[in-house]
Enzyme design. Structure first.
Site, mmCIF file in Angstrom:
data_model
loop_
_atom_site.group_PDB
_atom_site.id
_atom_site.type_symbol
_atom_site.label_atom_id
_atom_site.label_comp_id
_atom_site.label_asym_id
_atom_site.label_seq_id
_atom_site.Cartn_x
_atom_site.Cartn_y
_atom_site.Cartn_z
ATOM 1 N N ASP A 1 0.862 -1.189 0.000
ATOM 2 C CA ASP A 1 0.000 0.000 0.000
ATOM 3 C C ASP A 1 0.899 1.240 0.000
ATOM 4 O O ASP A 1 2.114 1.145 -0.228
ATOM 5 C CB ASP A 1 -1.017 -0.045 1.157
ATOM 6 C CG ASP A 1 -0.377 0.168 2.526
ATOM 7 O OD1 ASP A 1 0.857 0.351 2.611
ATOM 8 O OD2 ASP A 1 -1.124 0.135 3.525
ATOM 9 N N CYS B 1 2.920 -3.487 4.047
ATOM 10 C CA CYS B 1 2.166 -2.275 4.368
ATOM 11 C C CYS B 1 2.939 -1.552 5.467
ATOM 12 O O CYS B 1 4.154 -1.702 5.558
ATOM 13 C CB CYS B 1 0.717 -2.597 4.734
ATOM 14 S SG CYS B 1 0.489 -3.696 6.152
ATOM 15 N N GLY B 2 2.262 -0.771 6.310
ATOM 16 C CA GLY B 2 2.989 -0.060 7.350
ATOM 17 C C GLY B 2 3.525 -1.008 8.406
ATOM 18 O O GLY B 2 4.688 -0.920 8.807
ATOM 19 N N THR B 3 2.664 -1.928 8.846
ATOM 20 C CA THR B 3 3.037 -2.880 9.902
ATOM 21 C C THR B 3 3.166 -4.321 9.416
ATOM 22 O O THR B 3 3.706 -5.159 10.135
ATOM 23 C CB THR B 3 1.951 -2.885 10.996
ATOM 24 O OG1 THR B 3 0.711 -3.254 10.373
ATOM 25 C CG2 THR B 3 1.820 -1.524 11.666
ATOM 26 N N GLY B 4 2.568 -4.622 8.273
ATOM 27 C CA GLY B 4 2.444 -6.005 7.803
ATOM 28 C C GLY B 4 1.198 -6.674 8.339
ATOM 29 O O GLY B 4 0.774 -7.725 7.838
ATOM 30 N N HIS C 1 7.765 -25.211 8.905
ATOM 31 C CA HIS C 1 6.700 -25.869 9.664
ATOM 32 C C HIS C 1 5.311 -25.595 9.110
ATOM 33 O O HIS C 1 4.455 -26.473 9.126
ATOM 34 C CB HIS C 1 6.717 -25.402 11.135
ATOM 35 C CG HIS C 1 7.863 -25.971 11.918
ATOM 36 N ND1 HIS C 1 7.889 -25.963 13.294
ATOM 37 C CD2 HIS C 1 9.029 -26.542 11.513
ATOM 38 C CE1 HIS C 1 9.020 -26.525 13.720
ATOM 39 N NE2 HIS C 1 9.734 -26.874 12.652
ATOM 40 N N ARG D 1 3.980 -34.577 10.594
ATOM 41 C CA ARG D 1 3.250 -33.900 11.681
ATOM 42 C C ARG D 1 2.928 -32.453 11.319
ATOM 43 O O ARG D 1 1.862 -31.941 11.678
ATOM 44 C CB ARG D 1 4.007 -34.000 13.007
ATOM 45 C CG ARG D 1 5.240 -33.142 13.144
ATOM 46 C CD ARG D 1 5.992 -33.486 14.444
ATOM 47 N NE ARG D 1 7.000 -32.505 14.796
ATOM 48 C CZ ARG D 1 8.185 -32.360 14.189
ATOM 49 N NH1 ARG D 1 8.510 -33.132 13.159
ATOM 50 N NH2 ARG D 1 9.050 -31.448 14.594
ATOM 51 N N HIS D 2 3.821 -31.816 10.568
ATOM 52 C CA HIS D 2 3.535 -30.440 10.150
ATOM 53 C C HIS D 2 2.424 -30.434 9.090
ATOM 54 O O HIS D 2 1.544 -29.578 9.109
ATOM 55 C CB HIS D 2 4.799 -29.770 9.623
ATOM 56 C CG HIS D 2 5.840 -29.583 10.678
ATOM 57 N ND1 HIS D 2 5.557 -29.044 11.911
ATOM 58 C CD2 HIS D 2 7.163 -29.881 10.701
ATOM 59 C CE1 HIS D 2 6.654 -29.007 12.649
ATOM 60 N NE2 HIS D 2 7.640 -29.519 11.934
HETATM 61 C C1 RB5 Z 1 -1.853 2.634 6.323
HETATM 62 O O1 RB5 Z 1 -1.639 3.889 6.848
HETATM 63 C C2 RB5 Z 1 -1.624 1.572 7.377
HETATM 64 O O2 RB5 Z 1 -2.729 1.471 8.199
HETATM 65 C C3 RB5 Z 1 -1.298 0.258 6.700
HETATM 66 O O3 RB5 Z 1 -0.175 0.417 5.914
HETATM 67 C C4 RB5 Z 1 -1.013 -0.944 7.584
HETATM 68 O O4 RB5 Z 1 -0.035 -0.646 8.542
HETATM 69 C C5 RB5 Z 1 -2.178 -1.638 8.150
HETATM 70 O O5 RB5 Z 1 -2.075 -2.677 8.797
#
Ligand code: RB5
Length: 147
Positions: free
Chosen positions: A8, A65-68, A98, A133-134
């Site tokens: 994004d 994205c910002g955090t994944g 795994h 097992r996995h």
């Molecule tokens: C966008 O600003 C932010 O919310 C997005 O990149 C992401 O971190 C969401 O999980």
């Protein structure tokens, strides 16, 4: 191997770095993310990348994205997708060995470019162990898709 990538507006620059890195390693990269200066919603990029895996012949996907986190929530709603949100190397390796994860997610506001490229290398270079097992546990995850 074909790899789909998406991002994004929080991650177009890091996406370009990852894309160039994968192409240098010899992968064909399908880019479903937005460009520098564009805005887009992470569920749309996640859906587009996951469609390339379930229908388009890509083996693996990378979502940034910002955090994944948002990318991983969206990707894991799609049948056949096991998306791992990782910012450490051990999790990236075990997600393949795994869990046979087929999508790696991470955050451009969480990891720097060096760590991101190492996460990608570990993810694409590590095979599923194939251990019974996995596989049994993965089959139970798949069964939840139809529960
Ligand atoms: C966008 O600003 C932010 O919310 C997005 O990149 C992401 O971190 C969401 O999980």
């Amino acid at each position: 191997m074909k790899i789909a990538i998406g991002n994004d507006h929080a991650a177009p620059e890091l996406k370009l770095a990852v894309k160039a890195h994968l192409e240098e390693k010899g992968f064909e990269v399908i880019d479903k993310g937005c460009a520098v200066g564009e805005k887009c919603d992470y569920p749309d990029a996640a859906a587009a990348v996951c469609r390339e895996i379930t229908e388009g012949g890509c083996e693996l996907g990378i979502l940034i994205c910002g955090t994944g986190l948002g990318m991983s929530y969206a990707a894991n709603k799609i049948k056949g997708i096991r998306a791992a949100c990782c910012s450490d190397y051990f999790s990236a390796r075990l997600s393949r060995e795994h869990n046979n994860a087929n999508v790696l997610c991470f955050g451009a506001r969480v990891v720097g470019e060096g760590t991101a490229l190492d996460l990608v290398d570990i993810f694409v270079d590590t095979p599923f162990s194939g251990d019974e097992r996995h596989q049994r546990r993965i089959d139970k995850i798949t069964a939840l898709e139809n529960a």
